[in-house]
Write an enzyme that holds these catalytic residues in place. Sequence first.
Site, mmCIF file in Angstrom:
data_model
loop_
_atom_site.group_PDB
_atom_site.id
_atom_site.type_symbol
_atom_site.label_atom_id
_atom_site.label_comp_id
_atom_site.label_asym_id
_atom_site.label_seq_id
_atom_site.Cartn_x
_atom_site.Cartn_y
_atom_site.Cartn_z
ATOM 1 N N CYS A 162 -0.465 4.236 1.876
ATOM 2 C CA CYS A 162 -0.379 4.087 3.332
ATOM 3 C C CYS A 162 1.046 4.329 3.821
ATOM 4 C CB CYS A 162 -0.779 2.691 3.768
ATOM 5 S SG CYS A 162 -2.254 2.060 2.966
ATOM 6 N N ASP A 163 2.025 3.758 3.138
ATOM 7 C CA ASP A 163 3.377 3.701 3.692
ATOM 8 C C ASP A 163 4.396 4.592 2.984
ATOM 9 O OD1 ASP A 163 2.472 1.797 5.492
ATOM 10 O OD2 ASP A 163 2.884 0.134 4.133
ATOM 11 N N CYS B 95 0.840 -1.198 0.000
ATOM 12 C CA CYS B 95 0.000 0.000 0.000
ATOM 13 C C CYS B 95 0.876 1.250 0.000
ATOM 14 C CB CYS B 95 -0.933 -0.015 1.210
ATOM 15 S SG CYS B 95 -2.083 1.378 1.230
HETATM 16 P P1 FAD Z 1 -10.358 -5.790 6.317
HETATM 17 O O1 FAD Z 1 -9.453 -4.905 7.062
HETATM 18 O O2 FAD Z 1 -9.840 -6.511 5.131
HETATM 19 O O3 FAD Z 1 -10.934 -6.845 7.375
HETATM 20 C C1 FAD Z 1 -11.824 -7.834 7.055
HETATM 21 C C2 FAD Z 1 -11.690 -8.936 8.089
HETATM 22 O O4 FAD Z 1 -12.927 -9.659 8.127
HETATM 23 C C3 FAD Z 1 -10.647 -10.048 7.801
HETATM 24 O O5 FAD Z 1 -9.385 -9.768 8.168
HETATM 25 C C4 FAD Z 1 -11.206 -11.223 8.591
HETATM 26 O O6 FAD Z 1 -10.761 -11.207 9.916
HETATM 27 C C5 FAD Z 1 -12.708 -10.973 8.572
HETATM 28 N N1 FAD Z 1 -13.338 -11.930 7.639
HETATM 29 C C6 FAD Z 1 -13.044 -12.150 6.323
HETATM 30 N N2 FAD Z 1 -13.842 -13.124 5.837
HETATM 31 C C7 FAD Z 1 -14.632 -13.514 6.864
HETATM 32 C C8 FAD Z 1 -15.664 -14.481 6.981
HETATM 33 N N3 FAD Z 1 -16.061 -15.254 5.952
HETATM 34 N N4 FAD Z 1 -16.269 -14.628 8.187
HETATM 35 C C9 FAD Z 1 -15.911 -13.848 9.253
HETATM 36 N N5 FAD Z 1 -14.940 -12.916 9.183
HETATM 37 C C10 FAD Z 1 -14.318 -12.765 8.012
HETATM 38 N N6 FAD Z 1 -5.252 1.928 4.982
HETATM 39 C C11 FAD Z 1 -5.101 3.162 5.527
HETATM 40 O O7 FAD Z 1 -6.035 3.950 5.503
HETATM 41 N N7 FAD Z 1 -3.926 3.520 6.143
HETATM 42 C C12 FAD Z 1 -2.863 2.685 6.238
HETATM 43 O O8 FAD Z 1 -1.802 3.055 6.756
HETATM 44 C C13 FAD Z 1 -2.986 1.387 5.670
HETATM 45 N N8 FAD Z 1 -1.964 0.504 5.726
HETATM 46 C C14 FAD Z 1 -2.118 -0.730 5.169
HETATM 47 C C15 FAD Z 1 -1.060 -1.626 5.241
HETATM 48 C C16 FAD Z 1 -1.175 -2.888 4.700
HETATM 49 C C17 FAD Z 1 -0.015 -3.839 4.779
HETATM 50 C C18 FAD Z 1 -2.407 -3.281 4.056
HETATM 51 C C19 FAD Z 1 -2.544 -4.662 3.470
HETATM 52 C C20 FAD Z 1 -3.456 -2.397 3.969
HETATM 53 C C21 FAD Z 1 -3.329 -1.116 4.517
HETATM 54 N N9 FAD Z 1 -4.359 -0.186 4.454
HETATM 55 C C22 FAD Z 1 -4.235 1.048 5.034
HETATM 56 C C23 FAD Z 1 -5.652 -0.531 3.839
HETATM 57 C C24 FAD Z 1 -6.652 -0.886 4.951
HETATM 58 O O9 FAD Z 1 -6.065 -1.837 5.785
HETATM 59 C C25 FAD Z 1 -7.953 -1.422 4.364
HETATM 60 O O10 FAD Z 1 -8.493 -0.488 3.467
HETATM 61 C C26 FAD Z 1 -8.971 -1.689 5.479
HETATM 62 O O11 FAD Z 1 -8.442 -2.541 6.455
HETATM 63 C C27 FAD Z 1 -10.242 -2.316 4.920
HETATM 64 O O12 FAD Z 1 -11.076 -2.562 5.996
HETATM 65 P P2 FAD Z 1 -12.284 -3.591 5.922
HETATM 66 O O13 FAD Z 1 -13.005 -3.431 7.204
HETATM 67 O O14 FAD Z 1 -13.041 -3.407 4.675
HETATM 68 O O15 FAD Z 1 -11.661 -5.060 5.807
#
Ligand code: FAD
Length: 341
Positions: free
Chosen positions: A150-151, A147
């Site tokens: 992000c970084d 990302c």
């Molecule tokens: P996610 O964070 O993807 O979480 C979803 C979670 O749901 C999964 O991890 C799992 O635990 C759960 N899940 C999945 N499937 C199932 C299922 N079938 N049943 C039950 N539970 C389930 N964004 C920023 O704004 N700033 C940053 O500094 C930043 N740094 C990042 C660094 C990295 C390395 C990465 C990979 C991403 C980064 N991002 C950052 C992006 C950010 O993390 C995502 O946009 C954000 O986390 C998305 O949130 P979400 O709630 O949609 O899903």
Amino acid sequence: MPDIDVKEPEQVVIIGSGPAGWTAAIYAARAELNPLVFEGQGSKTMIPGGQLMFTTEVENYPGFRDGITGQELMMEMRAQAERFGTRILTEDIVEVDFQQRPFVLTSSRGKEVRADSVILATGANARWLGLPNEERLAQTGGGVSACAVCDGALPHFREKVLAVVGGGDSAMEDALYLTKFAEEVVVIHRRDELRASKIMQDRAFANEKIRFEWDTEVAEVLGDEEITGLVLEDTTSGEQRELAVSGMFVAIGHDPNTGFLEGQVKLKENGYIECPVNFRTNTSVPGVFAAGDVMDDYYRQAVSAAGTGCMAALDAERWLAHGGAESVAAEEPVAEVVEAG
Ligand code: FAD
Ligand code: NAP
């Protein structure tokens, strides 16, 4: 173990535990919908708390002037949701039946839960190259990231040579973004032509700080505490060479976590959940809402995921308040019902 009444359907079940899921839970709990969250049971690529659990500092989430670690931020969100009475199960949802009402959800431990409304917030996973040192350095903040937004602005990437892997729009966007900080950005692409749109290609070609390594794959990531270089392999000749870099940004696509939804809700061609009404979180199934990266193939940020989590909880609350499933039975168009709220 949270209290689950198997006879009465849940008002709202939230699947997923990233910023979208916990924000939806905070809003739903404060609206007295008594939400139940399936936070996931964890695997090599996914852990409860979501993608931010795999990163170190988060510097762009508002409210934390000096930044906050991804893990701390997610623990705070979870605790805030719990404070208002959110019930949490550390299990995956492996199957859903959205043809029945109430909906039926089956967990990885075989629990069946019935729900009047569901919020899908299962996120997406960045694709990685699958190299051992890549994974290790990504997890320890050693200069490997999926990302750039992000970084990229972190101090150790400034005025350095950085690599971006990929040939799509994300790779071009990341490369262009990184030129703000880097001395040079080297785009490493496995073919001799880009997949990115013409406009993004033109922008990248026109930027003097960007150079391309064509027909090239990364064979190895070098470095102990921090990345020091890459072993590159020519995809045509198989020849290997080293490139010194201080950062590697992998931009080879994302996979939304929608496998368990197959045939139950409309997905876009790329597998993300379709939300047909602009600025609403409604899916193709009335009473099922989607939030965060699982429906957003464009912004993919923690704050935008949290924002859509809030929207999904409000959409669910209004939908339930306007009769929910009964309104569907009466064949009222759901978008109008929601807008009336
Ligand atoms: P996610 O964070 O993807 O979480 C979803 C979670 O749901 C999964 O991890 C799992 O635990 C759960 N899940 C999945 N499937 C199932 C299922 N079938 N049943 C039950 N539970 C389930 N964004 C920023 O704004 N700033 C940053 O500094 C930043 N740094 C990042 C660094 C990295 C390395 C990465 C990979 C991403 C980064 N991002 C950052 C992006 C950010 O993390 C995502 O946009 C954000 O986390 C998305 O949130 P979400 O709630 O949609 O899903
Ligand atoms: P993408 O279009 O699928 O591109 C992925 C790139 O990574 C491709 O060039 C692919 O190579 C390469 N790749 C895949 N697996 C690889 C591997 N294992 N090793 C090395 N390279 C690998 O993904 P994206 O760039 O994330 O874009 C996703 C969607 O979002 C697209 O529709 C895109 O247009 C859109 N998007 C738009 C913008 C914008 O308009 N500003 C910005 C970002 C994303 P090949 O080409 O050889 O397959």
